[in-house]
Design a protein around this motif. Sequence first.
Motif, mmCIF file in Angstrom:
data_model
loop_
_atom_site.group_PDB
_atom_site.id
_atom_site.type_symbol
_atom_site.label_atom_id
_atom_site.label_comp_id
_atom_site.label_asym_id
_atom_site.label_seq_id
_atom_site.Cartn_x
_atom_site.Cartn_y
_atom_site.Cartn_z
ATOM 1 N N HIS A 37 -37.041 10.924 -27.942
ATOM 2 C CA HIS A 37 -35.901 10.020 -27.706
ATOM 3 C C HIS A 37 -35.202 10.395 -26.409
ATOM 4 O O HIS A 37 -33.990 10.649 -26.373
ATOM 5 N N SER A 38 -35.955 10.395 -25.321
ATOM 6 C CA SER A 38 -35.423 10.810 -24.030
ATOM 7 C C SER A 38 -34.729 9.658 -23.315
ATOM 8 O O SER A 38 -35.029 8.480 -23.532
ATOM 9 N N SER A 39 -33.787 10.026 -22.459
ATOM 10 C CA SER A 39 -33.169 9.075 -21.541
ATOM 11 C C SER A 39 -32.964 9.802 -20.223
ATOM 12 O O SER A 39 -32.549 10.961 -20.203
ATOM 13 N N ALA A 40 -33.277 9.136 -19.117
ATOM 14 C CA ALA A 40 -33.209 9.794 -17.811
ATOM 15 C C ALA A 40 -32.488 8.904 -16.806
ATOM 16 O O ALA A 40 -32.538 7.666 -16.887
ATOM 17 N N SER A 41 -31.826 9.545 -15.862
ATOM 18 C CA SER A 41 -31.221 8.813 -14.754
ATOM 19 C C SER A 41 -32.325 8.354 -13.802
ATOM 20 O O SER A 41 -33.480 8.782 -13.904
ATOM 21 N N ASP A 42 -31.982 7.484 -12.875
ATOM 22 C CA ASP A 42 -32.948 7.090 -11.852
ATOM 23 C C ASP A 42 -33.215 8.281 -10.931
ATOM 24 O O ASP A 42 -32.330 9.109 -10.682
ATOM 25 N N PHE A 43 -34.424 8.358 -10.429
ATOM 26 C CA PHE A 43 -34.756 9.410 -9.468
ATOM 27 C C PHE A 43 -33.972 9.200 -8.179
ATOM 28 O O PHE A 43 -33.732 8.069 -7.741
ATOM 29 N N SER A 44 -33.568 10.320 -7.589
ATOM 30 C CA SER A 44 -32.886 10.279 -6.306
ATOM 31 C C SER A 44 -33.571 11.248 -5.358
ATOM 32 O O SER A 44 -34.186 12.226 -5.786
ATOM 33 N N GLY A 45 -33.477 10.966 -4.085
ATOM 34 C CA GLY A 45 -34.097 11.807 -3.076
ATOM 35 C C GLY A 45 -34.493 10.983 -1.872
ATOM 36 O O GLY A 45 -34.303 9.756 -1.845
ATOM 37 N N PRO A 46 -35.050 11.621 -0.839
ATOM 38 C CA PRO A 46 -35.441 10.896 0.370
ATOM 39 C C PRO A 46 -36.469 9.796 0.076
ATOM 40 O O PRO A 46 -37.386 9.989 -0.716
ATOM 41 N N PHE A 47 -36.266 8.656 0.714
ATOM 42 C CA PHE A 47 -37.210 7.530 0.620
ATOM 43 C C PHE A 47 -37.456 7.118 -0.838
ATOM 44 O O PHE A 47 -38.575 6.779 -1.232
ATOM 45 N N THR A 48 -36.372 7.143 -1.634
ATOM 46 C CA THR A 48 -36.497 6.838 -3.062
ATOM 47 C C THR A 48 -35.635 5.638 -3.420
ATOM 48 O O THR A 48 -34.396 5.738 -3.437
ATOM 49 N N PRO A 49 -36.216 4.483 -3.712
ATOM 50 C CA PRO A 49 -35.421 3.323 -4.118
ATOM 51 C C PRO A 49 -34.871 3.512 -5.527
ATOM 52 O O PRO A 49 -35.359 4.334 -6.306
ATOM 53 N N GLY A 50 -33.841 2.760 -5.850
ATOM 54 C CA GLY A 50 -33.258 2.834 -7.185
ATOM 55 C C GLY A 50 -34.136 2.152 -8.223
ATOM 56 O O GLY A 50 -35.083 1.427 -7.897
ATOM 57 N N GLY A 51 -33.824 2.394 -9.482
ATOM 58 C CA GLY A 51 -34.517 1.700 -10.559
ATOM 59 C C GLY A 51 -35.814 2.330 -11.005
ATOM 60 O O GLY A 51 -36.593 1.697 -11.721
ATOM 61 N N LEU A 206 -45.514 16.710 -0.853
ATOM 62 C CA LEU A 206 -45.620 17.088 0.555
ATOM 63 C C LEU A 206 -44.273 17.548 1.107
ATOM 64 O O LEU A 206 -43.896 17.216 2.246
ATOM 65 N N GLY A 207 -43.523 18.304 0.272
ATOM 66 C CA GLY A 207 -42.237 18.839 0.692
ATOM 67 C C GLY A 207 -41.049 17.938 0.425
ATOM 68 O O GLY A 207 -39.894 18.356 0.604
ATOM 69 N N ILE A 208 -41.280 16.710 -0.010
ATOM 70 C CA ILE A 208 -40.190 15.783 -0.333
ATOM 71 C C ILE A 208 -39.873 15.891 -1.817
ATOM 72 O O ILE A 208 -40.742 15.644 -2.659
ATOM 73 N N GLU A 209 -38.645 16.288 -2.136
ATOM 74 C CA GLU A 209 -38.245 16.471 -3.526
ATOM 75 C C GLU A 209 -37.423 15.293 -4.030
ATOM 76 O O GLU A 209 -36.540 14.790 -3.327
ATOM 77 N N ARG A 210 -37.751 14.881 -5.242
ATOM 78 C CA ARG A 210 -36.998 13.831 -5.929
ATOM 79 C C ARG A 210 -36.672 14.353 -7.320
ATOM 80 O O ARG A 210 -37.496 15.040 -7.941
ATOM 81 N N SER A 211 -35.504 14.023 -7.835
ATOM 82 C CA SER A 211 -35.106 14.590 -9.131
ATOM 83 C C SER A 211 -34.330 13.578 -9.960
ATOM 84 O O SER A 211 -33.781 12.598 -9.435
ATOM 85 N N ALA A 212 -34.291 13.852 -11.270
ATOM 86 C CA ALA A 212 -33.529 13.027 -12.215
ATOM 87 C C ALA A 212 -33.074 13.905 -13.366
ATOM 88 O O ALA A 212 -33.776 14.835 -13.770
ATOM 89 N N ASP A 213 -31.885 13.628 -13.881
ATOM 90 C CA ASP A 213 -31.405 14.313 -15.077
ATOM 91 C C ASP A 213 -32.013 13.641 -16.298
ATOM 92 O O ASP A 213 -32.131 12.412 -16.350
ATOM 93 N N ILE A 214 -32.384 14.460 -17.256
ATOM 94 C CA ILE A 214 -33.028 13.910 -18.446
ATOM 95 C C ILE A 214 -32.450 14.568 -19.687
ATOM 96 O O ILE A 214 -32.251 15.787 -19.729
ATOM 97 N N LYS A 215 -32.122 13.757 -20.683
ATOM 98 C CA LYS A 215 -31.584 14.232 -21.952
ATOM 99 C C LYS A 215 -32.538 13.849 -23.076
ATOM 100 O O LYS A 215 -33.172 12.795 -23.036
ATOM 101 N N PHE A 216 -32.613 14.719 -24.064
ATOM 102 C CA PHE A 216 -33.438 14.465 -25.234
ATOM 103 C C PHE A 216 -32.546 14.476 -26.477
ATOM 104 O O PHE A 216 -31.651 15.310 -26.602
ATOM 105 N N ARG A 217 -32.804 13.563 -27.368
ATOM 106 C CA ARG A 217 -32.184 13.548 -28.695
ATOM 107 C C ARG A 217 -33.327 13.613 -29.710
ATOM 108 O O ARG A 217 -33.585 12.646 -30.446
ATOM 109 N N PRO A 218 -34.056 14.729 -29.722
ATOM 110 C CA PRO A 218 -35.321 14.788 -30.470
ATOM 111 C C PRO A 218 -35.128 14.657 -31.977
ATOM 112 O O PRO A 218 -34.146 15.138 -32.546
ATOM 113 N N ARG A 219 -36.094 14.024 -32.581
ATOM 114 C CA ARG A 219 -36.211 13.995 -34.037
ATOM 115 C C ARG A 219 -37.601 14.511 -34.367
ATOM 116 O O ARG A 219 -38.598 13.925 -33.953
#
Length: 229
Positions: A37-51, A206-219
């Motif tokens: 039951h994960s939920s994550a934010s959109d990835f952010s970082g260089p050359f990273t579109p939303g959504g 190739l050295g470009i980092e993109r990240s997102a916060d992710i939460k779990f509500r595991p069952r």
Amino acid sequence: MKTRHLMLASLVAAFAAAPAMAQQNTIKLGVANVQPHSSASDFSGPFTPGGISVEVRNKTTSFFSYTREINDQWDVELALGDSPTHDIALKINNPGLPASVQSMSGQVAATVRQVAPVLFVNYKFLEKTSPWRPFVGVGINYTNFDKTHSTAAGDTLNGGPTSVSLEDSVGLALQGGVTYRINNQWSLSAALITAQVKSKITTNTLGIERSADIKFRPRVFTLAMGYSF
């Protein structure tokens, strides 16, 4: 890696510290259905579109636990199991992206293994001789994510060979269930486990980092056979 070793050592030490006067030990072996039951934010970082986000899919694996009884009502349980490897699927929610990118929604971008021991203190209702004994437990969960792998879809979306990592997590865990006593040695148990799990997923292409916060509500639904000695 050092954090993982320290947390595992702490769980083992806490379990070993349970009273030596324990009346009974129980080993349980069965199956567990893990629903993140994960939920994550959109990835952010260089050359990273939303959504662009991800979700972690369900997995069924084996379940193992070792319980040391403190008295007729209380016990300490270390819950383990065969660490499941989950698929991480893409979620594309940006109509401005090319159709070729939008069509990747639902494809598996990566896989990750989770190692998640849980140390519980359980309270058991009714008398020890009762055939049915409901129980509730509270404890601490440590989740380590390892053996990550980016798939061809993940590499394509990111623009090249990609590595994936997720941060470890420590949080509160709860469980509730029931045990059916077949005889003095054998029993059947079913339980529902949940926990607080938060992490950060990071990709490196190739050295470009993109990240997102992710939460779990595991069952985690478990069904196991127990042997007491």
